[in-house]
Scaffold this active site. Structure first.
Site, PDB file in Angstrom:
ATOM      1  N   GLN A 109       0.843  -1.195   0.000  1.00  0.00           N
ATOM      2  CA  GLN A 109       0.000   0.000   0.000  1.00  0.00           C
ATOM      3  C   GLN A 109       0.881   1.249   0.000  1.00  0.00           C
ATOM      4  O   GLN A 109       0.362   2.359   0.016  1.00  0.00           O
ATOM      5  CB  GLN A 109      -0.894  -0.005   1.246  1.00  0.00           C
ATOM      6  CG  GLN A 109      -1.863  -1.186   1.280  1.00  0.00           C
ATOM      7  CD  GLN A 109      -2.576  -1.299   2.618  1.00  0.00           C
ATOM      8  OE1 GLN A 109      -1.979  -1.664   3.626  1.00  0.00           O
ATOM      9  NE2 GLN A 109      -3.852  -0.987   2.637  1.00  0.00           N
ATOM     10  N   ASN A 110       2.194   1.055  -0.002  1.00  0.00           N
ATOM     11  CA  ASN A 110       3.114   2.188   0.097  1.00  0.00           C
ATOM     12  C   ASN A 110       3.555   2.658  -1.288  1.00  0.00           C
ATOM     13  O   ASN A 110       3.552   1.891  -2.242  1.00  0.00           O
ATOM     14  CB  ASN A 110       4.341   1.788   0.924  1.00  0.00           C
ATOM     15  CG  ASN A 110       3.932   1.301   2.311  1.00  0.00           C
ATOM     16  OD1 ASN A 110       2.927   1.764   2.854  1.00  0.00           O
ATOM     17  ND2 ASN A 110       4.672   0.359   2.863  1.00  0.00           N
ATOM     18  N   ILE A 111       3.965   3.933  -1.357  1.00  0.00           N
ATOM     19  CA  ILE A 111       4.360   4.520  -2.643  1.00  0.00           C
ATOM     20  C   ILE A 111       5.839   4.880  -2.629  1.00  0.00           C
ATOM     21  O   ILE A 111       6.306   5.630  -3.471  1.00  0.00           O
ATOM     22  CB  ILE A 111       3.553   5.804  -2.928  1.00  0.00           C
ATOM     23  CG1 ILE A 111       3.730   6.826  -1.798  1.00  0.00           C
ATOM     24  CG2 ILE A 111       2.076   5.467  -3.132  1.00  0.00           C
ATOM     25  CD1 ILE A 111       3.321   8.234  -2.160  1.00  0.00           C
ATOM     26  N   ASP A 112       6.589   4.359  -1.630  1.00  0.00           N
ATOM     27  CA  ASP A 112       7.929   4.873  -1.376  1.00  0.00           C
ATOM     28  C   ASP A 112       9.060   4.097  -2.040  1.00  0.00           C
ATOM     29  O   ASP A 112      10.214   4.456  -1.894  1.00  0.00           O
ATOM     30  CB  ASP A 112       8.164   4.930   0.137  1.00  0.00           C
ATOM     31  CG  ASP A 112       7.805   3.611   0.812  1.00  0.00           C
ATOM     32  OD1 ASP A 112       8.090   2.531   0.245  1.00  0.00           O
ATOM     33  OD2 ASP A 112       7.218   3.668   1.916  1.00  0.00           O
ATOM     34  N   HIS A 127      -1.124   1.478  -4.533  1.00  0.00           N
ATOM     35  CA  HIS A 127      -1.415   2.911  -4.528  1.00  0.00           C
ATOM     36  C   HIS A 127      -0.481   3.689  -5.456  1.00  0.00           C
ATOM     37  O   HIS A 127      -0.271   4.886  -5.284  1.00  0.00           O
ATOM     38  CB  HIS A 127      -1.336   3.465  -3.099  1.00  0.00           C
ATOM     39  CG  HIS A 127      -2.445   2.959  -2.225  1.00  0.00           C
ATOM     40  ND1 HIS A 127      -2.403   2.987  -0.857  1.00  0.00           N
ATOM     41  CD2 HIS A 127      -3.637   2.394  -2.538  1.00  0.00           C
ATOM     42  CE1 HIS A 127      -3.518   2.458  -0.361  1.00  0.00           C
ATOM     43  NE2 HIS A 127      -4.269   2.086  -1.366  1.00  0.00           N
ATOM     44  N   CYS A 135       1.986  13.338 -17.606  1.00  0.00           N
ATOM     45  CA  CYS A 135       1.452  14.642 -17.996  1.00  0.00           C
ATOM     46  C   CYS A 135      -0.072  14.595 -17.930  1.00  0.00           C
ATOM     47  O   CYS A 135      -0.699  13.666 -18.430  1.00  0.00           O
ATOM     48  CB  CYS A 135       1.912  15.010 -19.404  1.00  0.00           C
ATOM     49  SG  CYS A 135       1.203  16.576 -19.951  1.00  0.00           S
ATOM     50  N   CYS A 138      -1.077  15.631 -22.017  1.00  0.00           N
ATOM     51  CA  CYS A 138      -0.809  14.755 -23.171  1.00  0.00           C
ATOM     52  C   CYS A 138      -0.479  13.321 -22.737  1.00  0.00           C
ATOM     53  O   CYS A 138      -0.226  12.466 -23.581  1.00  0.00           O
ATOM     54  CB  CYS A 138       0.324  15.309 -24.033  1.00  0.00           C
ATOM     55  SG  CYS A 138       1.983  15.095 -23.330  1.00  0.00           S
ATOM     56  N   SER A 201       0.238  -3.509   8.256  1.00  0.00           N
ATOM     57  CA  SER A 201      -1.003  -2.917   7.741  1.00  0.00           C
ATOM     58  C   SER A 201      -2.132  -3.250   8.699  1.00  0.00           C
ATOM     59  O   SER A 201      -2.216  -4.379   9.197  1.00  0.00           O
ATOM     60  CB  SER A 201      -1.340  -3.475   6.352  1.00  0.00           C
ATOM     61  OG  SER A 201      -2.632  -3.024   5.960  1.00  0.00           O
ATOM     62  N   SER A 202      -2.985  -2.268   8.956  1.00  0.00           N
ATOM     63  CA  SER A 202      -4.121  -2.513   9.841  1.00  0.00           C
ATOM     64  C   SER A 202      -5.336  -3.016   9.075  1.00  0.00           C
ATOM     65  O   SER A 202      -6.391  -3.260   9.656  1.00  0.00           O
ATOM     66  CB  SER A 202      -4.486  -1.232  10.592  1.00  0.00           C
ATOM     67  OG  SER A 202      -3.385  -0.832  11.377  1.00  0.00           O
TER      68      SER A 202
HETATM   69 ZN   LIG Z   1       2.326  16.855 -21.911  1.00  0.00          ZN
END
Ligand SMILES: [Zn+2]
Length: 258
Positions: A109-112, A127, A135, A138, A201-202
Site C-alpha cells: 500500500q506504500n508509494i515509497d 497505490h 502529464c 498529453c 497494515s491494519s
Molecule cells: Zn504533456
C-alpha cells in the site's frame, strides 16, 4: 493459533515454520513497514487513502486539478522524506527470505519504492508509485528523477517537456480508483499462495484489506505482524503484535539458520 502481545519465541518459531513449508508467499505491506524508515503514516487507513491533517482534501484528484500549487506545497516535504528514505531491516528480511528460495510477491500500500530499493523482485504497488510522473494534458510519462529532485530542492512544479502541462506523480490520490491491473495482479497472486503474511497494515482499506480473507478462504496459512489488531487476527495461524522491523528479521534468521 498463537496470540502474542509481545513476540514470544514460540510465535516466531511458528511463523518461521510456516515460511519453511511455504511454496508461494504473498506479503501484504502497509505504512507500518515504512515508519521505521522515517516515512510518516500520512494515509489514514480508516477512510481511504491519504488523510492525515488536511491531506484528505489536499491530496485529492480534485485539488490536484483545481489547485495544483496547494497539492505540490503539501507534497514537497513528503516527497523529500520518501526520496531520501532507506529500506529498514523489515524490507531486507523479506529480500533474504525471497533469496533463500521461497517465491514471494509483495503487495504494498506504500508509494515509497523501499521494497524495490531493498531488492525485492516482485512488488505490486496498489497505490501507485513516485517513480514516474504523467502529464495531465498529453499523458506522456516521465521518470521522476530530475523533476522530483528539482521540485524537492526549490519547489519547481514539474512541467511536461512536450506540452508544458503539469506532471502528476503516478500515485493514487483521494478520489482516484486503484489501478485495475494492480488489483487483478494482487488477486491472482493471492489465489496462488499457500502463505499470506500481513506486515505493518491494519487492513482497513478495501479492496486491499480483503486479500488476506481471500487467501485463508482458499486454505492458505496466515501470519499477521502489526502493532494494532486487524479484523482477520481471529483467522490467523500466528499473530505478532509488534514492530515489523524487529520481527521480520527474527523470522528470517530462524528460517535461514534454524
Ligand atoms: Zn504533456
Amino acid at each position: 493459533m498463537t496470540f502474542s502481545p509481545r513476540a514470544t519465541g514460540t510465535a516466531l518459531e511458528d511463523a518461521a515454520e510456516l515460511f519453511r513449508k511455504a511454496r508461494r508467499v504473498v506479503v501484504l505491506t502497509g505504512a507500518g513497514i515504512s515508519t521505521p524508515s522515517g516515512i510518516p503514516d500520512f494515509r489514514s487507513e480508516g477512510t481511504g487513502l491519504w488523510s492525515r491533517d488536511e491531506p484528505l482534501e489536499v491530496a485529492s484528484l480534485n485539488t490536484f486539478r483545481t489547485h495544483p500549487e496547494s497539492f505540490f506545497k503539501w507534497f514537497r516535504p513528503l516527497a523529500g522524506q520518501i526520496f531520501t528514505a532507506q529500506p529498514n531491516p523489515a524490507h531486507t528480511a523479506l529480500v533474504e527470505l525471497e533469496n533463500w528460495g521461497i517465491p514471494q510477491t509483495i503487495v504494498t500500500q506504500n508509494i515509497d519504492m523501499l521494497h524495490q530499493k531493498a531488492g525485492s523482485k516482485h512488488v505490486i504497488e496498489m497505490h501507485g508509485t513516485l517513480k514516474t510522473l504523467s502529464c495531465t494534458r498529453c499523458y506522456r510519462k516521465y521518470d521522476s528523477g530530475d523533476f522530483v529532485k528539482r521540485f524537492i530542492d526549490d519547489g519547481t512544479i514539474p512541467l511536461c517537456l512536450n506540452c508544458n502541462g503539469i506532471l502528476k506523480p503516478d500515485v493514487i490520490l483521494f478520489g482516484e480508483q486503484l489501478p485495475q491491473s494492480a488489483v487483478f495482479e494482487a488477486q491472482s497472486a493471492v489465489r496462488a499462495c499457500d502463505l499470506m503474511v500481513v506486515a505493518g497494515s491494519s487492513l482497513e482499506v478495501l479492496p486491499v484489506a480483503g486479500l488476506p480473507m481471500q487467501a485463508v478462504d482458499r486454505g492458505a496459512h496466515l501470519v499477521v505482524i502489526n502493532h494494532s489488531p486487524t479484523y482477520i487476527n481471529v483467522r490467523a495461524d500466528v499473530v505478532i503484535m509488534d514492530d515489523v522491523a524487529v520481527i521480520l528479521p527474527e523470522i528470517a534468521k530462524r528460517v535461514l539458520h534454524g
